[in-house]
Enzyme design. Structure first.
Site, mmCIF file in Angstrom:
data_model
loop_
_atom_site.group_PDB
_atom_site.id
_atom_site.type_symbol
_atom_site.label_atom_id
_atom_site.label_comp_id
_atom_site.label_asym_id
_atom_site.label_seq_id
_atom_site.Cartn_x
_atom_site.Cartn_y
_atom_site.Cartn_z
ATOM 1 C CG HIS A 1 62.084 14.582 44.895
ATOM 2 N ND1 HIS A 1 63.215 14.637 45.432
ATOM 3 C CD2 HIS A 1 61.441 13.326 45.629
ATOM 4 C CE1 HIS A 1 63.465 13.935 46.068
ATOM 5 N NE2 HIS A 1 62.452 12.820 46.177
ATOM 6 C CB SER B 1 64.735 7.070 55.825
ATOM 7 O OG SER B 1 65.659 7.809 55.225
ATOM 8 N N GLY C 1 66.557 9.811 52.318
ATOM 9 C CA GLY C 1 67.961 8.991 51.922
ATOM 10 C C GLY C 1 68.931 9.115 53.123
ATOM 11 C CD GLU D 1 66.636 13.219 45.799
ATOM 12 O OE1 GLU D 1 66.473 12.928 44.749
ATOM 13 O OE2 GLU D 1 66.484 12.602 46.821
ATOM 14 C CD GLU E 1 59.578 12.452 49.187
ATOM 15 O OE1 GLU E 1 59.476 11.242 49.563
ATOM 16 O OE2 GLU E 1 60.336 13.190 48.507
ATOM 17 N N GLY F 1 61.895 5.713 48.174
ATOM 18 C CA GLY F 1 63.105 5.845 47.209
ATOM 19 C C GLY F 1 63.784 4.593 47.431
ATOM 20 N N GLY F 2 64.912 4.582 48.246
ATOM 21 C CA GLY F 2 65.751 3.450 48.309
ATOM 22 C C GLY F 2 65.277 2.123 48.515
ATOM 23 C CG ASN G 1 61.597 8.895 43.512
ATOM 24 O OD1 ASN G 1 61.952 8.823 42.573
ATOM 25 N ND2 ASN G 1 61.774 9.849 44.366
ATOM 26 C CD1 TRP G 2 62.229 2.399 41.353
ATOM 27 C CD2 TRP G 2 62.744 2.065 39.277
ATOM 28 N NE1 TRP G 2 61.491 1.295 40.942
ATOM 29 C CE2 TRP G 2 61.826 0.939 39.840
ATOM 30 C CE3 TRP G 2 63.314 1.936 37.927
ATOM 31 C CZ2 TRP G 2 61.723 -0.270 38.991
ATOM 32 C CZ3 TRP G 2 62.910 0.745 37.200
ATOM 33 C CH2 TRP G 2 61.691 -0.081 37.665
ATOM 34 C CE LYS G 3 65.176 9.482 45.977
ATOM 35 N NZ LYS G 3 65.462 10.193 47.163
HETATM 36 P P1 PGA Z 1 64.173 7.637 50.406
HETATM 37 O O1 PGA Z 1 63.701 8.704 49.226
HETATM 38 O O2 PGA Z 1 63.079 6.653 50.557
HETATM 39 O O3 PGA Z 1 65.313 6.942 49.827
HETATM 40 O O4 PGA Z 1 64.370 8.397 51.553
HETATM 41 C C1 PGA Z 1 62.395 9.151 49.250
HETATM 42 C C2 PGA Z 1 62.248 10.192 48.080
HETATM 43 O O5 PGA Z 1 63.047 11.059 47.913
HETATM 44 O O6 PGA Z 1 61.153 9.967 47.335
#
Ligand code: PGA
Length: 250
Positions: free
Chosen positions: A96, A211, A173, A98, A167, A232-233, A11-13
């Site tokens: 998600h 994470s 994050g 966010e 999640e 994500g990251g 997930n590149w966000k």
């Molecule tokens: P993260 O994000 O791996 O950076 O914690 C995961 C996500 O929000 O899909």
């Protein structure tokens, strides 16, 4: 029944640019790891055309990060499921945390988005997860079940076509990861809920996200109900993401 291969989704966000995207995909495609697990990249909408070209003919699926709850019309800034399909999008993240948090998406909106995706032949990756406050109040199970129930109710027999991502919001994050046991516990709850809704619950991949990284992926993926990851990251650099794809291919 043999279990389907693990599914690892980046997930590149809101990250990336034309040249960085091309460099990252070249590195991922040069490695062989992604051929032994299922992999996908969920990218910002503006890069779908670029990524469609870069990933065409490869084993990495293309994904979006959101979709409109509406079919078409006067919804400035929105992107419809049919539009995503024009770019050979196979997966779409919906709900998600966010988006729930910063864009006030309700369970009902998330359920409609999943419905739009399914109707367009796109697999929705439905995100559920509790906040730290909810976990500390002992509400984890109730929260994730309520979030998934809305999607099950709106999508009926199609529910075996979705992907679920657990999640925990406190792990996204933050560098804090759910322990393999904590993840498994919630995944088992979600599996049971899916089993009550469909005879094909074993087909539904339940991903862990929050994470996840090269150091913890293997232990998380070893849990019986952890069918992959939403990352994500650690999906933004090949050096971080490739070892995770290898861990999933075992
Ligand atoms: P993260 O994000 O791996 O950076 O914690 C995961 C996500 O929000 O899909």
């Amino acid at each position: 029944m043999t279990k389907p291969a693990k599914l690892m989704v980046g997930n590149w966000k809101m990250h990336g640019d034309l040249s960085a995207n091309a460099a990252l995909v070249a590195e991922l495609l040069a490695a062989t790891a992604q051929r032994q697990c299922r992999a996908a990249l969920c990218v910002p909408s503006v890069y779908l055309a670029q990524m469609q070209t870069l990933l065409s003919g490869s084993s990495i699926g293309l994904g979006a990060q959101d979709v409109s709850a509406h079919a078409s019309g006067a919804y400035t800034g929105e992107v419809s499921a049919e539009m995503l399909r024009d770019f050979a999008v196979r997966y779409c993240i919906v709900g998600h945390s966010e988006r729930r948090q910063y864009h006030a998406e309700t369970d009902a909106v998330v359920a409609s988005k999943a419905q739009r995706a399914l109707a367009a032949g796109i697999t929705p990756i439905v995100c559920v997860g509790e906040s730290l406050q909810e976990r500390e109040a002992g509400q984890t199970e109730a929260v994730v079940k309520r979030q998934l129930a809305a999607v099950i109710q709106a999508n009926g027999h199609c529910i075996s076509e979705i992907v679920v991502a657990y999640e925990p919001v406190w792990a996204i994050g933050t560098g804090l990861t759910a322990s393999p046991q904590q993840a498994q516990q919630v995944h088992a709850v979600l599996r049971t809920q899916l089993q009550a809704a469909t005879a094909h619950a074993d087909r539904v991949a339940i991903l862990y996200g929050g994470s996840m990284n090269a150091a913890n992926a293997q232990d998380l993926l070893a849990q019986p109900d952890v069918d992959g990851g939403l990352i994500g990251g650690a999906s933004l650099k090949a050096v971080d993401f490739l070892p995770m794809l290898r861990a999933a291919a075992r």
